[in-house]
Design an enzyme around this catalytic site. Structure first.
Site, PDB file in Angstrom:
ATOM      1  N   LYS A 113      32.526  35.533  66.604  1.00 41.63           N
ATOM      2  CA  LYS A 113      33.127  36.505  66.703  1.00 41.63           C
ATOM      3  C   LYS A 113      32.852  37.039  68.145  1.00 41.63           C
ATOM      4  CE  LYS A 113      34.765  39.872  63.174  1.00 41.63           C
ATOM      5  NZ  LYS A 113      34.183  40.587  62.247  1.00 41.63           N
TER       6      LYS A 113
HETATM    7  C1  E4P Z   1      36.790  42.102  60.588  1.00 36.61           C
HETATM    8  O1  E4P Z   1      36.664  41.185  60.953  1.00 36.61           O
HETATM    9  C2  E4P Z   1      36.143  43.647  60.706  1.00 36.61           C
HETATM   10  O2  E4P Z   1      34.717  43.070  59.949  1.00 36.61           O
HETATM   11  C3  E4P Z   1      36.624  44.431  59.671  1.00 36.61           C
HETATM   12  O3  E4P Z   1      37.597  44.218  59.101  1.00 36.61           O
HETATM   13  C4  E4P Z   1      36.215  45.885  59.983  1.00 36.61           C
HETATM   14  O4  E4P Z   1      36.589  46.834  59.022  1.00 36.61           O
HETATM   15  P1  E4P Z   1      36.339  48.312  58.952  1.00 36.61           P
HETATM   16  O5  E4P Z   1      37.318  48.872  59.905  1.00 36.61           O
HETATM   17  O6  E4P Z   1      36.634  48.742  57.496  1.00 36.61           O
HETATM   18  O7  E4P Z   1      34.984  48.397  59.401  1.00 36.61           O
END
Ligand code: E4P
Length: 214
Positions: free
Chosen positions: A83
């Site tokens: 990521k």
């Molecule tokens: C995506 O890959 C992120 O880990 C995640 O969906 C972020 O979500 P949040 O806005 O609830 O922290």
């Protein structure tokens, strides 16, 4: 639509796998921090439990350091996806990793232009954060629609992961748009399945069944 679990919690991943519909896992530094565990052993455990792709985020800020982190994490297991945040350094890293055959999930996507650049750099996935856009009175799903249209216009193979999902409606909207993946918290997975009319319907059927003579 593929379903990923958005968690670094092993218990949630194992419970989620029992549903038989989970295709992968996404983690991020905040989710990992919640577990209060050593990072590498945690990722080893998650990748061993989850047969599908597991997104693991790099946290360095210089491209060469991000690439070194990415190579270290990618060596943990074949299903690791790196990521990478969307910025100039991130684009350079995505391009370098694509050249080395390492899959990437470009994260913190908040505009269609970011998604197009990530795809051009060779991203395997992009993650538009719909909930965080809705949180500031925007329209997160409109972003997903725009990205889907643009990718369709150019036959782009990069997959769209609808991220920052807050409730079942986000999940259904993602599917209606035709997103490739929705990554959802464990609590949302349970909400997708439950319906009060199913529960009361079952109760009534079972009660009436007691009256049937064998
Ligand atoms: C995506 O890959 C992120 O880990 C995640 O969906 C972020 O979500 P949040 O806005 O609830 O922290």
């Amino acid at each position: 639509m593929k379903i990923f679990l958005d968690t670094a919690n092993i218990t949630e991943i194992k419970k989620g796998l029992a549903f038989g519909v989970i295709d992968g896992v996404t983690t991020n530094p905040s989710l990992v921090a919640k577990e209060q565990r050593e990072f590498i052993p945690l990722i080893k455990e998650i990748t061993a439990a989850m047969p599908g792709p597991v997104s693991v985020e790099v946290t360095a800020s210089k491209p060469e350091e991000m690439i070194a982190q990415a190579e270290k994490y990618a060596a943990i297991a074949a299903n690791v996806v790196i990521k990478v945040p969307i910025n100039l350094e991130g684009l350079q890293v995505v391009k370098a990793l694509a050249g080395r055959g390492i899959k990437t999930n470009v994260t913190l996507i908040f505009s269609p232009s970011q998604a197009l650049l990530a795809a051009k750099a060779g991203a395997t996935y992009v993650s538009p954060f719909v909930g965080r856009i809705d949180d500031i009175s925007g329209d997160g799903m409109a972003l997903v629609e725009d990205i889907a249209l643009i990718y369709d216009n150019y036959n782009i193979a990069t997959e769209i992961i609808v991220a920052s999902v807050r409730h079942p409606l986000h999940f259904v909207q993602a599917a209606k748009i035709g997103a490739d993946v929705a990554t959802i918290p464990f609590v949302t997975l349970a909400q997708l399945l439950n319906h009060p009319l199913t529960a009361s319907g079952m109760e009534r059927f079972l009660k009436d069944w007691q009256k049937v003579k064998p």
